[in-house]
Design a protein around this motif. Structure first.
Motif, short mmCIF file in Angstrom:
data_model
loop_
_atom_site.label_atom_id
_atom_site.label_comp_id
_atom_site.label_asym_id
_atom_site.label_seq_id
_atom_site.Cartn_x
_atom_site.Cartn_y
_atom_site.Cartn_z
N ALA A 141 -6.34 -6.56 -6.41
CA ALA A 141 -7.24 -7.69 -6.63
C ALA A 141 -8.48 -7.60 -5.75
CB ALA A 141 -6.51 -9.00 -6.35
N SER A 142 -8.32 -7.03 -4.55
CA SER A 142 -9.47 -6.93 -3.65
C SER A 142 -10.58 -6.06 -4.22
CB SER A 142 -9.02 -6.36 -2.29
OG SER A 142 -8.46 -5.08 -2.46
N ALA A 143 -10.23 -5.22 -5.21
CA ALA A 143 -11.23 -4.32 -5.79
C ALA A 143 -11.80 -4.87 -7.10
CB ALA A 143 -10.61 -2.94 -6.03
N VAL A 144 -11.31 -5.99 -7.55
CA VAL A 144 -11.76 -6.55 -8.83
C VAL A 144 -13.15 -7.16 -8.68
CG1 VAL A 144 -11.28 -8.22 -10.65
CG2 VAL A 144 -9.39 -7.00 -9.55
N ALA A 162 -26.32 -12.82 -5.54
CA ALA A 162 -27.50 -13.13 -4.71
C ALA A 162 -27.08 -13.69 -3.36
CB ALA A 162 -28.41 -14.11 -5.44
N ALA A 163 -25.91 -14.31 -3.34
CA ALA A 163 -25.39 -14.86 -2.08
C ALA A 163 -24.49 -13.88 -1.35
CB ALA A 163 -24.61 -16.15 -2.37
N GLY A 164 -24.40 -12.65 -1.87
CA GLY A 164 -23.61 -11.62 -1.21
C GLY A 164 -22.13 -11.64 -1.58
N ILE A 165 -21.78 -12.35 -2.64
CA ILE A 165 -20.38 -12.44 -3.07
C ILE A 165 -20.25 -11.61 -4.34
CG2 ILE A 165 -18.50 -14.00 -3.73
CD1 ILE A 165 -20.20 -16.26 -2.40
N THR A 166 -19.58 -10.48 -4.24
CA THR A 166 -19.54 -9.55 -5.36
C THR A 166 -18.14 -9.15 -5.80
OG1 THR A 166 -19.73 -7.66 -3.84
CG2 THR A 166 -21.78 -8.58 -4.73
N ASP A 169 -12.11 -10.22 -3.65
CA ASP A 169 -11.73 -10.21 -2.25
C ASP A 169 -12.70 -11.06 -1.43
OD1 ASP A 169 -10.11 -9.21 -0.01
OD2 ASP A 169 -11.91 -8.10 0.54
N GLY A 170 -14.00 -10.89 -1.68
CA GLY A 170 -14.99 -11.68 -0.96
C GLY A 170 -14.89 -13.16 -1.28
N LEU A 171 -14.60 -13.46 -2.54
CA LEU A 171 -14.43 -14.85 -2.94
C LEU A 171 -13.23 -15.47 -2.25
CD1 LEU A 171 -15.15 -17.27 -4.70
CD2 LEU A 171 -13.87 -16.20 -6.57
N ARG A 172 -12.14 -14.73 -2.16
CA ARG A 172 -10.94 -15.25 -1.51
C ARG A 172 -11.17 -15.50 -0.02
NH1 ARG A 172 -6.33 -11.43 -4.33
NH2 ARG A 172 -5.86 -12.80 -6.08
N ARG A 173 -11.92 -14.63 0.62
CA ARG A 173 -12.17 -14.80 2.05
C ARG A 173 -12.93 -16.10 2.32
NH1 ARG A 173 -13.35 -9.18 2.13
NH2 ARG A 173 -15.57 -9.67 2.13
N LEU A 174 -13.87 -16.41 1.45
CA LEU A 174 -14.68 -17.61 1.64
C LEU A 174 -13.98 -18.87 1.15
CD1 LEU A 174 -18.19 -16.31 0.52
CD2 LEU A 174 -17.57 -17.09 2.81
N ALA A 197 -15.06 -23.70 -11.56
CA ALA A 197 -14.73 -22.36 -12.04
C ALA A 197 -14.23 -21.46 -10.91
CB ALA A 197 -15.95 -21.73 -12.71
N LEU A 198 -14.85 -21.55 -9.75
CA LEU A 198 -14.43 -20.74 -8.62
C LEU A 198 -13.03 -21.12 -8.15
CD1 LEU A 198 -17.73 -20.64 -6.53
CD2 LEU A 198 -16.74 -18.78 -7.88
N GLU A 199 -12.76 -22.41 -8.09
CA GLU A 199 -11.41 -22.84 -7.70
C GLU A 199 -10.39 -22.38 -8.73
OE1 GLU A 199 -8.43 -24.78 -5.43
OE2 GLU A 199 -10.46 -24.07 -4.97
#
Length: 229
Positions: A141-144, A162-166, A169-174, A197-199
């Motif tokens: 999942a971290s690579a998705v 644009a906010a650096g979330i790509t 894995d990055g979404l989960r950290r935040l 949608a993010l939740e």
């Protein structure tokens, strides 16, 4: 008034209250399990505990939105619990377990619902069914990348990038709230649809369920994040 309930819940656990839109949310270990609105305490319920509350004639928390009544997954605390810390501890334990189950709900299995088709969250909130691996390729999942998530269309993915979330894995950290706040700093036009949608992406739930069941807690968390800057 919030402090009164914190004291009443002391036998259950160390509880923290956060102000929200004229009321308060009550948290244990960062997870919301109770809600105070208009002087009434409501406790978190789910499919496993809702019948216990309804049999006691404990009403759900509701509010009017767009001409209809919306019911959240919180029911009134019983009167006896409001006078007895030991009784309150038992009911809080039920609410706490329901809150944990909601947080840890297995992806793709909520109520047996089928995954929704991919849509752009900025045009309309979407559904995320992101598991721990990409079943098509077996990738962790971290690579998705975000454009592989069912509910994030091109505009949403671009705003997140644009906010650096790509990546997932990055979404989960935040987390959904912090990711939304960061994205809005770079793209002020994004709407709350993106937050739902993010939740949904992080919990594997349809946007409709997130927007109704978690609206209060997410807006409160958003308000708290904005206050902290």
């Amino acid at each position: 008034m919030a402090q009164h309930f914190i004291d009443l819940m002391d036998r259950f656990a160390a509880v923290r209250a956060r102000a929200m839109f004229g009321g308060h949310g009550f948290y244990r270990d960062g997870v919301m399990f109770a809600l105070l609105a208009n002087g009434v305490l409501y406790l978190k319920v789910d499919d496993e505990t809702r019948a216990i509350f309804t049999k006691c004639n404990l009403r759900p928390f509701s509010f009017a939105a767009k001409g209809r009544t919306v019911h959240l997954s919180y029911h009134e605390a019983p009167p006896q619990a409001l006078e007895d810390p030991a009784e309150m501890a038992q009911w809080c334990a039920l609410a706490w377990q329901a809150a944990l189950r909601a947080r840890d709900q297995p992806r793709n299995k909520r109520g047996g619902k089928s995954p929704a088709k991919s849509i752009d969250a900025e045009a309309m909130p979407g559904v995320a069914q992101a598991g721990r691996t990409d079943k098509r390729g077996g990738a962790p999942a971290s690579a998705v990348p975000l454009d592989k998530l069912p509910n994030l269309g091109p505009r949403s993915v671009a705003a997140l990038a644009a906010a650096g979330i790509t990546s997932l894995d990055g979404l989960r950290r935040l987390g959904a709230v912090r990711a939304y706040v960061r994205t809005r700093e770079f793209s002020p036009g994004v709407s709350l649809n993106l937050l739902w949608a993010l939740e949904g992406a992080l919990t594997g739930r349809p946007w409709q369920e997130v927007a109704v069941a978690d609206r209060a807690s997410l807006l409160m968390a958003l308000e708290d994040a904005q206050r902290q800057g």
